[in-house]
Enzyme design. Sequence first.
Site, PDB file in Angstrom:
ATOM      1  N   TYR A 138      38.626  25.975  12.021  1.00 56.23           N
ATOM      2  CA  TYR A 138      38.297  26.642  13.294  1.00 56.23           C
ATOM      3  C   TYR A 138      37.982  28.123  13.102  1.00 56.23           C
ATOM      4  CZ  TYR A 138      41.313  22.722  14.725  1.00 56.23           C
ATOM      5  OH  TYR A 138      41.911  21.504  14.882  1.00 56.23           O
TER       6      TYR A 138
ATOM      7  N   CYS B   7      38.790  22.923  -4.676  1.00 61.10           N
ATOM      8  CA  CYS B   7      37.418  23.121  -5.135  1.00 61.10           C
ATOM      9  C   CYS B   7      36.419  23.092  -3.992  1.00 61.10           C
ATOM     10  CB  CYS B   7      37.082  22.052  -6.169  1.00 61.10           C
ATOM     11  SG  CYS B   7      38.253  22.108  -7.507  1.00 61.10           S
TER      12      CYS B   7
ATOM     13  N   ARG C 275      51.608  24.436  21.045  1.00 55.29           N
ATOM     14  CA  ARG C 275      51.465  25.659  20.260  1.00 55.29           C
ATOM     15  C   ARG C 275      52.349  26.809  20.760  1.00 55.29           C
ATOM     16  NH1 ARG C 275      46.325  26.948  17.999  1.00 55.29           N
ATOM     17  NH2 ARG C 275      45.482  25.526  19.565  1.00 55.29           N
TER      18      ARG C 275
HETATM   19  N1  LLP Z   1      48.275  17.820  25.958  1.00 57.35           N
HETATM   20  C1  LLP Z   1      47.141  17.240  25.531  1.00 57.35           C
HETATM   21  C2  LLP Z   1      46.612  16.083  26.243  1.00 57.35           C
HETATM   22  C3  LLP Z   1      46.473  17.754  24.392  1.00 57.35           C
HETATM   23  O1  LLP Z   1      45.351  17.185  23.982  1.00 57.35           O
HETATM   24  C4  LLP Z   1      47.025  18.886  23.716  1.00 57.35           C
HETATM   25  C5  LLP Z   1      46.382  19.434  22.526  1.00 57.35           C
HETATM   26  C6  LLP Z   1      48.218  19.435  24.205  1.00 57.35           C
HETATM   27  C7  LLP Z   1      48.821  18.887  25.339  1.00 57.35           C
HETATM   28  C8  LLP Z   1      48.904  20.620  23.561  1.00 57.35           C
HETATM   29  O2  LLP Z   1      48.122  21.752  23.597  1.00 57.35           O
HETATM   30  P1  LLP Z   1      48.717  23.176  23.128  1.00 57.35           P
HETATM   31  O3  LLP Z   1      49.761  23.603  24.138  1.00 57.35           O
HETATM   32  O4  LLP Z   1      49.301  22.995  21.794  1.00 57.35           O
HETATM   33  O5  LLP Z   1      47.530  24.057  23.112  1.00 57.35           O
HETATM   34  N2  LLP Z   1      44.374  21.503  16.061  1.00 57.35           N
HETATM   35  C9  LLP Z   1      43.965  22.517  17.016  1.00 57.35           C
HETATM   36  C10 LLP Z   1      44.552  22.277  18.386  1.00 57.35           C
HETATM   37  C11 LLP Z   1      44.250  20.906  18.961  1.00 57.35           C
HETATM   38  C12 LLP Z   1      44.850  20.670  20.313  1.00 57.35           C
HETATM   39  C13 LLP Z   1      44.673  19.282  20.778  1.00 57.35           C
HETATM   40  N3  LLP Z   1      45.312  18.945  22.011  1.00 57.35           N
HETATM   41  C14 LLP Z   1      44.352  23.902  16.461  1.00 57.35           C
HETATM   42  O6  LLP Z   1      44.885  23.984  15.363  1.00 57.35           O
HETATM   43  O7  LLP Z   1      44.089  24.918  17.100  1.00 57.35           O
END
Ligand code: LLP
Length: 438
Positions: free
Chosen positions: A341, A367, A301
Amino acid sequence: MSQSTSRSQERPPSFVYQATKRAGQRGAEALHCDKLPASELARRFGTPLYVYSASMIRERVKAFEKAFHGFPHTICYAVKANSNLSILRLLARLGLGFDVVSGGELQRVLRANRAAARRVVFSGVGKTAAEINLALRSNILAFNVESAPELQLLGECARNLRKKARIALRVNPDVSAETHPYISTGLHQHKFGIPIQQARELYTLAAQEKSLKVASVSVHIGSQIRDIKPFREAMERVAELVRELRGEGHDIRYVDAGGGLGISYDQSDNDAFPDRVAAYAEALTAPLRDLKIHLLLEPGRSIVGPAGILLTRLIYKKTNGAKKFLIVDAAMNDLIRPSLYSAHHEIVPVQPDSSSAEKVDIVGPICETGDFFARDRQLQAVNEGDLLAILDAGAYGMVLASNYNTRPRAAEVLVDGAKAKIIRKRETLQDLLRAESL
Ligand code: LLP
């Protein structure tokens, strides 16, 4: 100046309001992505449309690299955040590695840049034999193993292929991080990782398997974590474990710190990002300083989130009693974060003017009452046909899109300076029906 204008003007270097030039004349201010007016992109490629800024992605990678400069490290971008092939290729060319959680994600990396395989870590609680074999054949950097049976299967697969698999155990540090419960992962009640006590025994077991090479300890405590403290706490526990494991004769060379660094969804994150990522780097590296370790990072992210917007067009305005609705042509199937969320995304008009703000719900055509992007939001009065931009949609946007209500998924465009390239075509109804039979 309207509220939204001032906010967006804090968004260098991309997604800013600029005057459009027409026939050499300065026109009205309008939202641009780099040098291109968002309205032109919408005209060329249609809406809903994901628009990404290559320069912003580069800039954020640069900030990351700078913050960790001086500490041996590899950034393994978390593919799940945005897995478009062109985005992966852009990141691979910047020298990044990748964190994948499925055979499919690994295939994407291989397609985008085959040579990047040696910088891939494979995470996830449910790796199948087929996925493990693909990763072994691709000679990835390391497997982040999440359970005893997975360790056993990996040992068998590697033996059969006469390979030696580099492994980390993903430990669960039992630290709590303030984030949405669906994306918090570092507590003992979560399905992720192995409790530290149990991990010690598993490392001993792993060391006895000739096809496995114990090399690393990995951890990931959750996503969208804004407070830096839990990262430091987790790293302190990991550092302690590394010392113990080395004491027992294990050759631990890597620590994988996972991802999770949060972004600001209510105001521009870009100016403050270098400082935030520097504080994050300090939190991660301080506990590891005397360990001579190579740090692996899995940000998703924080690299791509602010570098993308979802452009959408207002179809109808509607008033139900006291409530005003803006019904736009994007929906929860395109961007599910607000519905799933309760996530906040800033929404701004592409063409700002001086009209006064009104309180509206911005909703899609699906819908379900849960199909909304914003509720009771103050927004400059807009008209049917006008364009809106949903900001910070570069991460967990398109990757979570679905075909609910038989809606073809949006197109994706990558802007680099004054050039726009379509990096995923808009789906057609034919695409949707292809796998079905009568
Ligand atoms: N590494 C692992 C093992 C993970 O499970 C994740 C994210 C990341 C790295 C990357 O995390 P980031 O830097 O992006 O925070 N769909 C949700 C977020 C789910 C994250 C899952 N794992 C949202 O839209 O907020």
